[in-house]
Write a protein that holds these residues in place. Structure first.
Motif, mmCIF file in Angstrom:
data_model
loop_
_atom_site.group_PDB
_atom_site.id
_atom_site.type_symbol
_atom_site.label_atom_id
_atom_site.label_comp_id
_atom_site.label_asym_id
_atom_site.label_seq_id
_atom_site.Cartn_x
_atom_site.Cartn_y
_atom_site.Cartn_z
ATOM 1 N N GLU A 71 41.958 26.495 -44.482
ATOM 2 C CA GLU A 71 41.352 26.263 -45.794
ATOM 3 C C GLU A 71 40.426 27.395 -46.226
ATOM 4 N N GLY A 72 40.160 28.320 -45.300
ATOM 5 C CA GLY A 72 39.249 29.411 -45.624
ATOM 6 C C GLY A 72 37.796 28.998 -45.611
ATOM 7 N N TRP A 73 37.492 27.903 -44.918
ATOM 8 C CA TRP A 73 36.122 27.428 -44.823
ATOM 9 C C TRP A 73 35.385 28.167 -43.711
ATOM 10 N N VAL A 74 34.077 28.295 -43.853
ATOM 11 C CA VAL A 74 33.269 28.971 -42.839
ATOM 12 C C VAL A 74 32.229 27.991 -42.291
ATOM 13 N N TYR A 75 31.842 28.216 -41.043
ATOM 14 C CA TYR A 75 30.816 27.392 -40.413
ATOM 15 C C TYR A 75 29.441 27.897 -40.840
ATOM 16 N N ASP A 76 29.023 27.467 -42.021
ATOM 17 C CA ASP A 76 27.749 27.949 -42.560
ATOM 18 C C ASP A 76 26.657 26.884 -42.532
ATOM 19 N N GLY A 77 26.948 25.712 -41.958
ATOM 20 C CA GLY A 77 25.945 24.658 -41.911
ATOM 21 C C GLY A 77 25.623 24.074 -43.268
ATOM 22 N N ASN A 78 26.474 24.340 -44.255
ATOM 23 C CA ASN A 78 26.243 23.833 -45.604
ATOM 24 C C ASN A 78 26.996 22.511 -45.765
ATOM 25 N N TYR A 79 26.383 21.432 -45.302
ATOM 26 C CA TYR A 79 27.029 20.126 -45.315
ATOM 27 C C TYR A 79 26.938 19.478 -46.693
ATOM 28 N N ASP A 80 27.661 18.387 -46.875
ATOM 29 C CA ASP A 80 27.693 17.706 -48.172
ATOM 30 C C ASP A 80 26.298 17.388 -48.697
ATOM 31 N N TRP A 81 25.422 16.915 -47.826
ATOM 32 C CA TRP A 81 24.092 16.494 -48.280
ATOM 33 C C TRP A 81 23.180 17.662 -48.602
ATOM 34 N N MET A 82 23.599 18.889 -48.249
ATOM 35 C CA MET A 82 22.773 20.062 -48.524
ATOM 36 C C MET A 82 23.183 20.775 -49.804
ATOM 37 N N ASP A 83 24.411 20.531 -50.274
ATOM 38 C CA ASP A 83 24.884 21.195 -51.485
ATOM 39 C C ASP A 83 25.654 20.197 -52.340
ATOM 40 N N PRO A 84 24.950 19.291 -53.017
ATOM 41 C CA PRO A 84 25.601 18.260 -53.817
ATOM 42 C C PRO A 84 26.508 18.806 -54.907
ATOM 43 N N SER A 85 26.318 20.060 -55.337
ATOM 44 C CA SER A 85 27.117 20.622 -56.419
ATOM 45 C C SER A 85 28.588 20.742 -56.043
ATOM 46 N N GLU A 86 28.891 20.754 -54.717
ATOM 47 C CA GLU A 86 30.266 20.903 -54.277
ATOM 48 C C GLU A 86 31.002 19.565 -54.192
ATOM 49 N N LEU A 87 30.289 18.463 -54.335
ATOM 50 C CA LEU A 87 30.918 17.154 -54.211
ATOM 51 C C LEU A 87 31.724 16.817 -55.453
ATOM 52 N N VAL A 88 32.909 16.241 -55.242
ATOM 53 C CA VAL A 88 33.769 15.863 -56.351
ATOM 54 C C VAL A 88 33.296 14.559 -56.981
ATOM 55 N N LYS A 89 32.897 13.589 -56.150
ATOM 56 C CA LYS A 89 32.549 12.258 -56.641
ATOM 57 C C LYS A 89 31.042 12.041 -56.766
ATOM 58 N N GLY A 90 30.273 13.068 -56.566
ATOM 59 C CA GLY A 90 28.834 12.922 -56.715
ATOM 60 C C GLY A 90 28.160 12.481 -55.438
ATOM 61 N N THR A 91 26.850 12.410 -55.499
ATOM 62 C CA THR A 91 26.066 12.066 -54.330
ATOM 63 C C THR A 91 24.826 11.313 -54.754
ATOM 64 N N LEU A 92 24.243 10.600 -53.836
ATOM 65 C CA LEU A 92 22.996 9.905 -54.111
ATOM 66 C C LEU A 92 21.790 10.791 -53.854
ATOM 67 N N ILE A 93 22.032 12.010 -53.378
ATOM 68 C CA ILE A 93 20.942 12.904 -53.003
ATOM 69 C C ILE A 93 20.692 13.908 -54.125
ATOM 70 N N PRO A 94 19.472 14.035 -54.613
ATOM 71 C CA PRO A 94 19.194 15.006 -55.665
ATOM 72 C C PRO A 94 19.371 16.430 -55.176
ATOM 73 N N ALA A 95 19.544 17.351 -56.104
ATOM 74 C CA ALA A 95 19.803 18.745 -55.750
ATOM 75 C C ALA A 95 18.673 19.351 -54.943
#
Length: 339
Positions: free
Chosen positions: A296-320
């Motif tokens: 997928e061309g992903w890198v192990y950058d420690g940037n998990y879903d809860w750390m970068d909500p802008s990448e989520l398709v369905k949104g998140t409960l965590i503010p930016a």
């Protein structure tokens, strides 16, 4: 947010060992309470597991002592495990003082609308397999692999997954280093939702149990729920075993695997193909997720879903502006029968 998290439960402050000032209650259960505290000399924050202050029955002491012995098998400073600063008696209690950790994966999963993206799951699986492999190398199996027993680090280690809570762990080897023989007993199941098929059958522990439980955890991360969640308590053990063993025509583990990326089916095939006592191929399992990362061309950058909500398709409960905080730590699953 389901009300006020337990991490915000202020208590009447008291000291432990004369140098740790307790400020919050983080969790409580049959095998001890977990408190948040700080070292009054250095200001460093720690977590303290102790026998309940309302129950001074010495029967609880051996449980905490055993957990301290398990932790002593893992050298302080080992990545992904909290260092222990003190383990022993304090007045009428037995306490374990260890590093403070960040939010557990169960809490973060809920905050991300109970679904992680595959990229986050791949990064988590890689580290969780590492932690389990190291524990196994010490002759110990967890017997209670679940999201609440893995937490992100705090501050500079916020990108590192940590494994903790070994109160239900068991040795799978005898003093000679040989694997315990297969037998049936009344050993604890751990948490029913994630327990292995062998655990449901009360069979001797092995390394495959933990690996199988991790598969259920990862599937829950992906889909949000497991087929056997929400069953009546009276039907729990038998019904969950049926679904996990794939002897149910619908809603079984195979049905869920068919709706998952192929890595999960390959993982399941490896686990079910292990003979009793056989060592899992940890590298093979990590390779499944690493290959997907590469493809997928992903890198192990420690940037998990809860750390970068802008990448989520369905949104998140965590503010930016969300920062990893102990305020989101929550542990409700001390009861091994909790579904």
């Amino acid at each position: 947010m389901r009300g006020v998290p337990k991490a915000n439960q202020f208590i009447h402050s008291y000291s432990v060992c004369g140098i740790y000032q307790v400020t919050h209650r983080l969790g409580e259960g049959s095998d001890g309470d977990v408190m948040r505290a700080f070292n009054i000399n250095t200001g460093a924050e720690v977590a303290i597991k102790q026998m309940s202050r309302t129950n001074r029955d010495d029967l609880l002491w051996p449980i905490l002592k055993f957990e301290a012995l398990i932790l002593a098998l893992i050298p302080d400073g080992t990545e992904g495990f909290p260092s222990v600063h003190y383990a022993g008696p304090d007045a009428n209690e037995y306490v374990i003082v260890m590093d403070r950790l960040g939010p557990n994966l169960g809490a973060l999963h809920r905050l991300c609308r109970e679904k992680f993206m595959l990229r986050t799951i791949c990064m988590l699986a890689d580290q969780m397999l590492d932690r389990i492999q190291l524990l196994h190398s010490r002759g110990v199996v967890s017997c209670d692999i679940k999201p609440q027993n893995f937490a992100m680090g705090f501050d500079k280690t916020a990108h590192i997954v940590h494994m903790f809570d070994f109160a239900r762990s068991r040795l799978y080897v005898n003093p000679d280093g040989e694997h315990l023989p297969l037998s049936t007993s009344d050993r604890p199941l751990g948490t029913v939702r994630y327990a292995s098929i062998a655990a449901h059958r009360s069979q001797t522990v092995s390394r495959a149990d933990d690996i199988e439980s991790l598969l259920y955890v990862l599937l829950e991360f992906l889909h949000g729920t497991l087929p056997w969640e929400g069953l009546p308590v009276s039907l729990t053990a038998k019904s969950v075993l049926v679904l996990k063993a794939d002897s149910s025509p619908t809603g079984s583990i195979q049905t869920m695997l068919a709706r998952s990326p192929p890595e999960f089916a390959a993982y399941h095939a490896h686990v079910t193909g292990l003979a009793f006592g056989e060592e899992p191929d940890y590298a093979l399992l990590r390779g499944l997720f690493r290959r997907r990362m590469r493809e997928e061309g992903w890198v192990y950058d420690g940037n998990y879903d809860w750390m970068d909500p802008s990448e989520l398709v369905k949104g998140t409960l965590i503010p930016a502006e969300y920062n990893v905080s102990m305020d989101f730590v929550e542990d409700k699953e001390w009861n091994p029968n909790y579904m």
